[in-house]
Design a protein around this motif. Sequence first.
Motif, PDB file in Angstrom:
ATOM      1  N   ALA A 103       0.839  -1.207   0.000  1.00  0.00           N
ATOM      2  CA  ALA A 103       0.000   0.000   0.000  1.00  0.00           C
ATOM      3  C   ALA A 103       0.868   1.248   0.000  1.00  0.00           C
ATOM      4  CB  ALA A 103      -0.938  -0.005   1.202  1.00  0.00           C
ATOM      5  N   TRP A 104       1.960   1.242   0.790  1.00  0.00           N
ATOM      6  CA  TRP A 104       2.839   2.406   0.804  1.00  0.00           C
ATOM      7  C   TRP A 104       3.540   2.572  -0.546  1.00  0.00           C
ATOM      8  CZ3 TRP A 104       3.580   7.009   1.526  1.00  0.00           C
ATOM      9  CH2 TRP A 104       4.819   7.607   1.323  1.00  0.00           C
ATOM     10  N   ALA A 105       3.997   1.494  -1.148  1.00  0.00           N
ATOM     11  CA  ALA A 105       4.639   1.594  -2.465  1.00  0.00           C
ATOM     12  C   ALA A 105       3.661   2.197  -3.478  1.00  0.00           C
ATOM     13  CB  ALA A 105       5.127   0.227  -2.924  1.00  0.00           C
ATOM     14  N   PHE A 106       2.414   1.749  -3.414  1.00  0.00           N
ATOM     15  CA  PHE A 106       1.378   2.277  -4.304  1.00  0.00           C
ATOM     16  C   PHE A 106       1.132   3.757  -4.023  1.00  0.00           C
ATOM     17  CE2 PHE A 106      -3.046   3.396  -5.036  1.00  0.00           C
ATOM     18  CZ  PHE A 106      -3.176   3.100  -6.382  1.00  0.00           C
ATOM     19  N   ALA A 107       0.959   4.109  -2.725  1.00  0.00           N
ATOM     20  CA  ALA A 107       0.677   5.488  -2.338  1.00  0.00           C
ATOM     21  C   ALA A 107       1.831   6.417  -2.705  1.00  0.00           C
ATOM     22  CB  ALA A 107       0.377   5.565  -0.842  1.00  0.00           C
ATOM     23  N   LYS A 108       3.049   5.950  -2.491  1.00  0.00           N
ATOM     24  CA  LYS A 108       4.235   6.754  -2.824  1.00  0.00           C
ATOM     25  C   LYS A 108       4.258   7.060  -4.314  1.00  0.00           C
ATOM     26  CE  LYS A 108       9.272   6.673  -2.326  1.00  0.00           C
ATOM     27  NZ  LYS A 108      10.411   5.921  -1.741  1.00  0.00           N
ATOM     28  N   ASP A 109       3.975   6.055  -5.136  1.00  0.00           N
ATOM     29  CA  ASP A 109       3.924   6.252  -6.580  1.00  0.00           C
ATOM     30  C   ASP A 109       2.793   7.214  -6.953  1.00  0.00           C
ATOM     31  OD1 ASP A 109       4.682   5.542  -9.394  1.00  0.00           O
ATOM     32  OD2 ASP A 109       2.633   4.732  -9.376  1.00  0.00           O
ATOM     33  N   LEU A 110       1.649   7.052  -6.297  1.00  0.00           N
ATOM     34  CA  LEU A 110       0.500   7.925  -6.547  1.00  0.00           C
ATOM     35  C   LEU A 110       0.866   9.385  -6.254  1.00  0.00           C
ATOM     36  CD1 LEU A 110      -2.541   7.402  -7.311  1.00  0.00           C
ATOM     37  CD2 LEU A 110      -3.017   7.551  -4.862  1.00  0.00           C
ATOM     38  N   ILE A 111       1.535   9.609  -5.131  1.00  0.00           N
ATOM     39  CA  ILE A 111       1.979  10.960  -4.770  1.00  0.00           C
ATOM     40  C   ILE A 111       2.980  11.478  -5.808  1.00  0.00           C
ATOM     41  CG2 ILE A 111       3.297  12.301  -3.080  1.00  0.00           C
ATOM     42  CD1 ILE A 111       2.093  10.345  -0.926  1.00  0.00           C
ATOM     43  N   ASN A 112       3.988  10.689  -6.110  1.00  0.00           N
ATOM     44  CA  ASN A 112       5.055  11.132  -7.014  1.00  0.00           C
ATOM     45  C   ASN A 112       4.582  11.408  -8.434  1.00  0.00           C
ATOM     46  OD1 ASN A 112       7.049  11.114  -5.039  1.00  0.00           O
ATOM     47  ND2 ASN A 112       7.591   8.977  -5.417  1.00  0.00           N
ATOM     48  N   ARG A 113       3.519  10.720  -8.871  1.00  0.00           N
ATOM     49  CA  ARG A 113       2.998  10.958 -10.221  1.00  0.00           C
ATOM     50  C   ARG A 113       2.368  12.339 -10.345  1.00  0.00           C
ATOM     51  NH1 ARG A 113       0.555   5.568 -10.195  1.00  0.00           N
ATOM     52  NH2 ARG A 113      -1.445   6.621 -10.278  1.00  0.00           N
ATOM     53  N   LEU A 120      -5.574  11.336   0.315  1.00  0.00           N
ATOM     54  CA  LEU A 120      -5.749  11.009   1.723  1.00  0.00           C
ATOM     55  C   LEU A 120      -5.125   9.644   1.989  1.00  0.00           C
ATOM     56  CD1 LEU A 120      -6.911  11.128   4.597  1.00  0.00           C
ATOM     57  CD2 LEU A 120      -9.126  10.447   3.636  1.00  0.00           C
ATOM     58  N   LEU A 121      -4.184   9.603   2.941  1.00  0.00           N
ATOM     59  CA  LEU A 121      -3.589   8.345   3.395  1.00  0.00           C
ATOM     60  C   LEU A 121      -4.232   8.036   4.741  1.00  0.00           C
ATOM     61  CD1 LEU A 121       0.166   9.001   2.507  1.00  0.00           C
ATOM     62  CD2 LEU A 121      -1.661   8.074   1.056  1.00  0.00           C
ATOM     63  N   ASP A 122      -5.305   7.268   4.709  1.00  0.00           N
ATOM     64  CA  ASP A 122      -6.128   7.026   5.890  1.00  0.00           C
ATOM     65  C   ASP A 122      -5.538   5.917   6.753  1.00  0.00           C
ATOM     66  OD1 ASP A 122      -8.432   7.486   7.493  1.00  0.00           O
ATOM     67  OD2 ASP A 122      -9.415   5.752   6.579  1.00  0.00           O
ATOM     68  N   LEU A 142       6.708  13.121   1.275  1.00  0.00           N
ATOM     69  CA  LEU A 142       5.857  14.299   1.467  1.00  0.00           C
ATOM     70  C   LEU A 142       6.623  15.585   1.167  1.00  0.00           C
ATOM     71  CD1 LEU A 142       4.149  13.211   4.805  1.00  0.00           C
ATOM     72  CD2 LEU A 142       3.115  13.190   2.511  1.00  0.00           C
ATOM     73  N   ARG A 143       7.824  15.657   1.656  1.00  0.00           N
ATOM     74  CA  ARG A 143       8.650  16.852   1.463  1.00  0.00           C
ATOM     75  C   ARG A 143       8.957  17.077  -0.028  1.00  0.00           C
ATOM     76  NH1 ARG A 143      12.203  15.543   4.838  1.00  0.00           N
ATOM     77  NH2 ARG A 143      13.490  14.414   3.365  1.00  0.00           N
ATOM     78  N   ASP A 144       9.195  16.000  -0.769  1.00  0.00           N
ATOM     79  CA  ASP A 144       9.610  16.095  -2.172  1.00  0.00           C
ATOM     80  C   ASP A 144       8.460  15.907  -3.157  1.00  0.00           C
ATOM     81  OD1 ASP A 144      12.160  16.378  -1.110  1.00  0.00           O
ATOM     82  OD2 ASP A 144      12.632  14.237  -1.334  1.00  0.00           O
ATOM     83  N   ARG A 145       7.234  15.938  -2.686  1.00  0.00           N
ATOM     84  CA  ARG A 145       6.068  15.685  -3.542  1.00  0.00           C
ATOM     85  C   ARG A 145       5.935  16.758  -4.632  1.00  0.00           C
ATOM     86  NH1 ARG A 145       4.650  18.759   0.567  1.00  0.00           N
ATOM     87  NH2 ARG A 145       2.990  20.303   0.280  1.00  0.00           N
ATOM     88  N   PRO A 146       5.175  16.461  -5.673  1.00  0.00           N
ATOM     89  CA  PRO A 146       4.911  17.476  -6.696  1.00  0.00           C
ATOM     90  C   PRO A 146       4.243  18.709  -6.066  1.00  0.00           C
ATOM     91  CG  PRO A 146       4.291  15.314  -7.504  1.00  0.00           C
ATOM     92  CD  PRO A 146       4.616  15.149  -6.047  1.00  0.00           C
ATOM     93  N   GLU A 147       4.539  19.847  -6.614  1.00  0.00           N
ATOM     94  CA  GLU A 147       4.145  21.123  -6.016  1.00  0.00           C
ATOM     95  C   GLU A 147       2.644  21.266  -5.762  1.00  0.00           C
ATOM     96  OE1 GLU A 147       5.493  25.649  -6.704  1.00  0.00           O
ATOM     97  OE2 GLU A 147       4.624  24.679  -8.481  1.00  0.00           O
ATOM     98  N   ASP A 148       1.803  20.724  -6.640  1.00  0.00           N
ATOM     99  CA  ASP A 148       0.357  20.901  -6.520  1.00  0.00           C
ATOM    100  C   ASP A 148      -0.351  19.725  -5.839  1.00  0.00           C
ATOM    101  OD1 ASP A 148       0.309  23.418  -7.692  1.00  0.00           O
ATOM    102  OD2 ASP A 148       0.185  22.590  -9.716  1.00  0.00           O
ATOM    103  N   THR A 149       0.386  18.824  -5.221  1.00  0.00           N
ATOM    104  CA  THR A 149      -0.219  17.660  -4.581  1.00  0.00           C
ATOM    105  C   THR A 149      -0.271  17.853  -3.073  1.00  0.00           C
ATOM    106  OG1 THR A 149       0.573  16.198  -6.337  1.00  0.00           O
ATOM    107  CG2 THR A 149      -0.058  15.166  -4.264  1.00  0.00           C
TER     108      THR A 149
END
Length: 191
Positions: A103-113, A120-122, A142-149
């Motif tokens: 789930a974290w690998a998926f969420a991390k990719d979702l954020i980075n895309r 929401l990471l519930d 979180l710190r390095d996420r895309p600017e608009d996410t």
Amino acid sequence: MSDHTEPRTERPYDKRELRSAPSLVLVNTGHGKGKSTAAFGTVMRSVARGWPTAVVQFIKSGTWHTGEEKISRQIGVDWFSAGDGFSWESSDLDESRAKAVAAWAFAKDLINRGEHRMILLDEVSYPMNWGWIDADDVAATLRDRPEDTSVFLTGREMPQPVIEVADTVTEMVKVKHAFEQGIRARKGIDY
């Protein structure tokens, strides 16, 4: 002592000193009720603004069919239930851990895309606290996420690295809870 015993007659801040941010990291933590509930209110706001929005649930499984999932899917939220339920109900904690890691690998990719403006990471704090997900990796993402996410994280005892990178952290404090009186969770209120 409360500062709300009388109505304010002057604005408590200077609007000229405020700046805009393209996105935020928000955290709802603590032992009180309402962490996810409040976060889902923010999900509704983001959808109302036309933002692509996603939810990744780290504890709840796809068999729970909660009210928030039902309405969120109806209004176009991308929904991913990645957990397998409460840890005490797990028949195989190694499998539960593997699901959390995936789930974290998926969420991390979702954020980075950067395709969603709100994610929401519930209940993500639990697998971090159990050592299943690296809190430093979450904080760096979180710190390095895309600017608009924007990312909203929920769960008790949110790890300090996440709190440090967050823009807004709210601690829900339990004053009283129906469960302590032997009242089970109710459809329409708790899920």
